[in-house]
Each structure stands twice: as C-alpha cells, then as structure tokens.
Design an enzyme around this catalytic site. Structure first.
Site, PDB file in Angstrom:
ATOM      1  N   ARG A   1     -37.963   2.366  -9.051  1.00 45.85           N
ATOM      2  CA  ARG A   1     -37.871   1.730 -10.366  1.00 45.85           C
ATOM      3  C   ARG A   1     -36.402   1.566 -10.741  1.00 45.85           C
ATOM      4  NH1 ARG A   1     -40.630   5.330 -14.216  1.00 45.85           N
ATOM      5  NH2 ARG A   1     -42.549   4.364 -13.476  1.00 45.85           N
TER       6      ARG A   1
ATOM      7  N   ARG B   1     -39.296  15.381 -22.025  1.00 44.21           N
ATOM      8  CA  ARG B   1     -40.251  14.400 -21.503  1.00 44.21           C
ATOM      9  C   ARG B   1     -39.553  13.051 -21.493  1.00 44.21           C
ATOM     10  NH1 ARG B   1     -44.017  12.590 -18.985  1.00 44.21           N
ATOM     11  NH2 ARG B   1     -46.246  12.919 -19.283  1.00 44.21           N
ATOM     12  N   LYS B   2     -40.253  12.023 -21.029  1.00 42.96           N
ATOM     13  CA  LYS B   2     -39.648  10.689 -21.025  1.00 42.96           C
ATOM     14  C   LYS B   2     -39.424  10.194 -22.448  1.00 42.96           C
ATOM     15  CE  LYS B   2     -43.979   8.055 -20.620  1.00 42.96           C
ATOM     16  NZ  LYS B   2     -44.721   7.113 -19.767  1.00 42.96           N
TER      17      LYS B   2
ATOM     18  N   GLY C   1     -55.208   2.282 -14.952  1.00 43.41           N
ATOM     19  CA  GLY C   1     -56.047   2.980 -13.984  1.00 43.41           C
ATOM     20  C   GLY C   1     -56.406   4.400 -14.350  1.00 43.41           C
TER      21      GLY C   1
ATOM     22  N   CYS D   1     -50.325   3.521 -18.477  1.00 48.07           N
ATOM     23  CA  CYS D   1     -49.146   2.691 -18.173  1.00 48.07           C
ATOM     24  C   CYS D   1     -49.419   1.222 -18.494  1.00 48.07           C
ATOM     25  CB  CYS D   1     -48.748   2.854 -16.711  1.00 48.07           C
ATOM     26  SG  CYS D   1     -48.222   4.521 -16.279  1.00 48.07           S
ATOM     27  N   GLY D   2     -50.695   0.831 -18.455  1.00 51.74           N
ATOM     28  CA  GLY D   2     -51.061  -0.539 -18.794  1.00 51.74           C
ATOM     29  C   GLY D   2     -51.189  -0.780 -20.280  1.00 51.74           C
TER      30      GLY D   2
END
Length: 592
Positions: free
Chosen positions: A139, A253-254, A511, A516-517
C-alpha cells in the site's frame, strides 16, 4: 516556499466570505453534543484523575515506546511492537537483511515470523499468508489521490513481472495498492518508489493512513478550496518527507484524516478521525474540526465537532497536537476499543479538547466558527464523463474502474492517455474510480474513442455500476469471509437486467466485519458472513445494510437483513430497489 514548510496562508475570495456570513453554520446530526456529552462520555477533564492523563508512552533512543507501568493487559500487537520496533526495518535498514533470508528460514523464529506478518505493515507490506503465501500487497501514500503517469508506469512495471499474481487496486482512500510483491524484491521496489516521488512508509497498522482530499482539487469551477496543498503538507509531515516520522509510528490504532474542498463532500469527512471542514472566521479562511469518525467490527461512529477552528496555516500544529494526545493517552488493550473515539468518549469532548490544547505551541485553540462554507443543501455531482474545468478550454473525464481492479496493461495505457491527452496526471477517488484532468477540449472526442474507454473503463457506466464499491475479498485477503469484487459485479449486472432506476444507488461490498468496503455509508451494503441455505447447509452469505448517507446529512446504514445466502441476494436487491428507490421492472423482450 519549501516543500517541507508547515505553514500555508490562503486568502479567501471576498465573495465567499460574504456568502458565508449570510449562510451561518448548519449543525451536523450527531449522537452527542459539545455541551452535553452522551452517556458514553460522562466525564470531562475535571472528572478524570491526574494519573489517567499521564502519557502512557515515552521516547527512548528515538522511538516512542509504551511505559512499563502501562503494559498490563495490552493486546498482542502492542507486545510485538515492544519486542522489536517495526520502524527499525527502515531506519536501521533491517528490510535489506530480512529480504535476503528465505521465507522458510523466517518461519522458524517467532520474531522473524512477526516481522513478516506484522512489522512489515509499517512499510506498507501485507503478507497474504492465507491466499497468496509468500506474496505481499503493498500500500502506498498518495495524498489527495493525485498520481503521475511516471508513477503509474512504475507501479505497472512492478506488477507486470509477477504475471497472473500481480494486479493493482484503487482503494477507498484514494490510494494505490499493488499485489503479488515478493520479499526479495522489496528493497529495490522501495528505491524505485522514491525515485518517482512515492513511498509506502506508515501506510499500515498503527499509523496515519492516506490523506484524502477532493478528487477535483484545483480544477472544479465550484470548489471551496484546493485541498492539494493541505493534503501534501499533512503527508509530508506524517512521513517526514518519506523518511518516516517516528513521533507517530506507535499510535494505539490506525488514524484517518481528510480535508474537505467541495460542497459534494467527495472526501467522506464523517468517517475520519480528523476532518478539516472549510469555514471562515472574522474574514480569515480556515477549518472547523470534526474528530473521531471510524469503522470497526464492534462499533461504527460518525465524526463529531471538536468545537474548534484553525486558520489555514495552522493545520499541521493542530494535527500534531491531536495525534500526540491520542498517542499519549489512548488505551492499548482490546483492539476493538482503541480507536480515537473511545478516548474521546472516556475524556469527554471538552476533556479531549483540553488535552489537544495542552499540546499546541501557544496552548490556545479557537472555538468553532459559525461561518461554515459547505452548503448543506447541495446535490452531489456525478464526476463520470466529460466536465468543464475552471481553466478555460480544459475539461476532465471521469472513468469507471469496475470495483477498482486494474492489471498492468491497464495502468500502462492510463499513463499513456494521461500523457497524450492531459497533463501526465491521474486522480483517484474514494469510490475506486479514476479521473483524467487537464484535457484540451479539442482532444476530448478522440480520447472518448480510445479502446480503453470503449472496452474497459467507461466514462458512462451503467447506473447501478456508478456507485459500486468492493473490498479485496477472499481472493487475496485472509480476513475476508466471502469473495466480493467479482460477486459485486455479477449481482449488479443481474439486477440491472431486471429493474430500472433513475438515480445511482450506491452499493458497497465488504468481505468481513472490518468493513474496508465501508458498507455503513452505502445506500445498500453487503457484509460477508456465513449463512445457511434452504436445506440448512452452511454457505457464503451477507448481512445486508440499508440507509447509509454521505454529504451534509450523513447517516450510517443499519442492518436490514442478516445472513442472506449470496444466491438469494439478486431477488432481495430487486425488491429493495422497488420498495426504497422507485425501481420499475424492465420490459423483457420475448423471443419470436
């Protein structure tokens, strides 16, 4: 001004200031206010003990590490960071040594196995252990989604060598991800990235993710502000100009950031940890701040106002202060409860704000402005097809990239088109599509007749394809429960044959519960799960979400129906479109 400058000054046109003064700020629909915190935010700084406000990290030998006294009950990822600092793979060139050891040897030790599966994520490398063992997704950092033809060509050359194992994706953060990468090639690839002005550093795990901005920045006739200077500054600051900023590589965390430049809110500010919302104050241009937006398997929350405004040239100091407050005070136990909103809940909005103020250079932070520049009543514009730019004689063309997936030859061809017809530039969008800007109007017709636009990336996609988004799915991702990309296309195509709608319907696929979607912002969302068919047998399924909205009246979708077998999704979607979106059956011509 040097590229490393952390100060920018922008003068807002008088017409915008006058318009703003006439149109005072609208209030975002949120679940908690600044004066009366929600039940999950029952404390403020006054109610939090001093011991809770003690920073949990300290700096040693150039790296921020968790203090011994705060290591009780920490999660496995924190233990891995303590055992060996991930950024040493960069700072001390550990990646070169690691890349020369066979995967078989690396697997023999827990420490080096953790390097492969966890620490390499600080370099943007994600081992696809479950479905592509020995290969990595890489990424990048691509502030504002702006990329050049040279960069695109280089990435295409990388994945080309991996044949059927290599491909690329446009992500929901305006970014590139490339697939099929092998560890021995990584040092050379990273050098190649730097040579074309790219980096993959700090793009995974507990780091700041890609800075999102308007995909039409600088070319939109109706834009509020060009977001590119701000997103570039943020990215340069966060990565220390691609060298790695060790002050922010050990977050709990992110952490996501966006800068809004349009009334359309293409940037999806409400799902970011920090969003800069354009607003004027006493004739000065700047930003109101939203904080805390995030998705996770256990909880999703929209960003809320911090009751703060910063002038345009102070975006970096306030970003730094917010990150430091989160780094210093965020909990590091259950990974499902370590995003920044959990800290805001614990301290209360005012308590969190005061911790941010403590970390600002002048220890002052202005209250939010009522002169919001984003128009609440605004119909989001479609960027597909041909549109005039603010620059006379130039247009941009928005292309539909089906579920964001590209092959090397697609990328080579896009680079050629950007060179031949535009200014050697491409723009990526959070809906996984691509825009070619700066095209002379005299060249538009020829561009529209290019085979790539006729056969692959249409500027006029079918209406149900326009808002179709899908995560990687279990083709590559080990966490995905179901396949998403091909299935998303298949369901949309089958539904399109059965019903007709008059406006785009945004359908998102993810998924697994990591979302993430981003199914929570979709009109209709599909989250992968296991289900049971009519015979009681286990099969792939999806939890179906409805009601997500983006824009000024943003709202997160809610579960409509759980565990629907994937084979039953087409009729369900048809019924939803008829009932909720005014779809009508298509007339099917009978054969003679």
């Amino acid at each position: 001004m040097s590229s490393s400058s952390s100060s920018l000054r922008f003068i807002l046109p008088t017409s915008q200031i006058q318009s703003s003064n006439r149109r005072k700020s609208r209030s975002l629909t949120i679940t908690q206010t600044l004066t009366t915190p929600s039940s999950s935010s029952t404390t403020t700084t006054d109610g939090v003990g001093e011991s809770r406000l003690e920073p949990r990290v300290e700096k040693k030998d150039g790296y921020w590490i968790l203090k011994e006294k705060f290591r009780q009950g920490i999660n496995p990822s924190e233990k891995i960071k303590i055992e060996r600092e991930p950024m040493k793979l960069v700072v001390e060139d550990g990646i070169k040594e690691l890349s020369q050891i066979s995967l078989e040897e690396l697997e023999k030790s827990k420490s080096t196995k953790d390097d492969v599966d966890v620490r390499l994520k600080w370099l943007g490398l994600f081992h696809r252990r479950k479905h592509q063992y020995g290969r990595f997704m890489m990424r990048l950092k691509l502030p504002n989604g702006v990329t050049t033809s040279e960069q695109t060509r280089y990435l295409a050359s990388v994945i080309k060598k991996y044949g059927k194992d290599g491909c690329a994706d446009v992500t929901t953060r305006q970014n590139w991800q490339i697939r099929g990468v092998e560890l021995p090639d990584v040092p050379e690839i990273m050098e190649g990235l730097l040579s074309v002005g790219l980096t993959s550093l700090q793009s995974g795990m507990d780091n700041v993710r890609n800075a999102v901005g308007s995909p039409l920045a600088g070319i939109d006739p109706l834009e509020i502000v060009d977001t590119r200077p701000y997103t570039n500054l943020l990215s340069q600051f966060i990565t220390d100009n691609s060298r790695g900023n060790l002050d922010f590589t050990n977050l709990p965390r992110k952490w996501n950031v966006a800068v809004v430049g349009t009334h359309d809110l293409y940037e999806h500010p409400h799902i970011n940890d920090l969003a800069y919302m354009p607003a004027t104050k006493n004739g000065r241009f700047g930003f109101n701040l939203l904080v805390g937006g995030f998705f996770s398997p256990k909880r999703c929350a929209e960003a809320i106002p911090l009751d703060a405004w910063v002038p345009a040239d102070d975006i970096i100091p306030v970003c730094k202060a917010i990150l430091e407050a989160y780094r210093d005070l965020g909990t590091r136990g259950n990974r499902q409860k370590t995003r920044m909103m959990w800290l805001i809940d614990e301290l209360g909005v005012e308590g969190f704000r005061s911790e941010v103020v403590k970390r600002l250079p002048q220890q002052e932070l202005e209250r939010s402005s009522e002169e919001d520049l984003v128009q609440a009543q605004w119909e989001r514009r479609d960027y597909f097809g041909v549109h005039p730019q603010k620059q006379e004689g130039l247009s941009f063309v928005g292309l539909h990239v089906p579920v964001g997936r590209l092959q090397a030859d697609d990328m080579f061809e896009l680079a050629r088109l950007a060179d031949e017809y535009g200014s050697s530039e491409l723009r990526l969008t959070v809906e996984q599509n691509i825009i070619i800007p700066n095209i002379e109007n005299s060249k538009i017709e020829k561009l529209l007749n290019e085979p790539l636009l006729k056969d692959r990336f249409s500027p006029e996609p079918p209406i149900l394809m326009k808002g179709l988004v899908a995560c990687t799915g279990n083709q590559f991702c080990g966490q995905a429960i179901i396949e998403t990309k091909a299935r998303a296309l298949q369901v949309a195509e089958e539904v399109h044959k059965l019903v007709e709608v008059t406006k785009p319907v945004r359908m998102h696929w993810t998924g697994c519960p990591n979302t993430c979607g981003q199914v929570q912002v979709a009109d209709i969302g599909f989250m992968g799960c296991m289900a049971r068919d009519e015979n009681g047998k286990i099969c792939e399924g999806a939890d179906v979400y409805l009601g997500g909205r983006i824009g000024s009246d943003s709202h997160l979708a809610e579960v409509y129906k759980k565990a629907v077998p994937v084979k039953n999704l087409v009729p369900l979607v048809v019924d939803i479109l008829k009932e909720k979106f005014g779809a009508v059956p298509r007339e099917i011509e009978e054969e003679d």
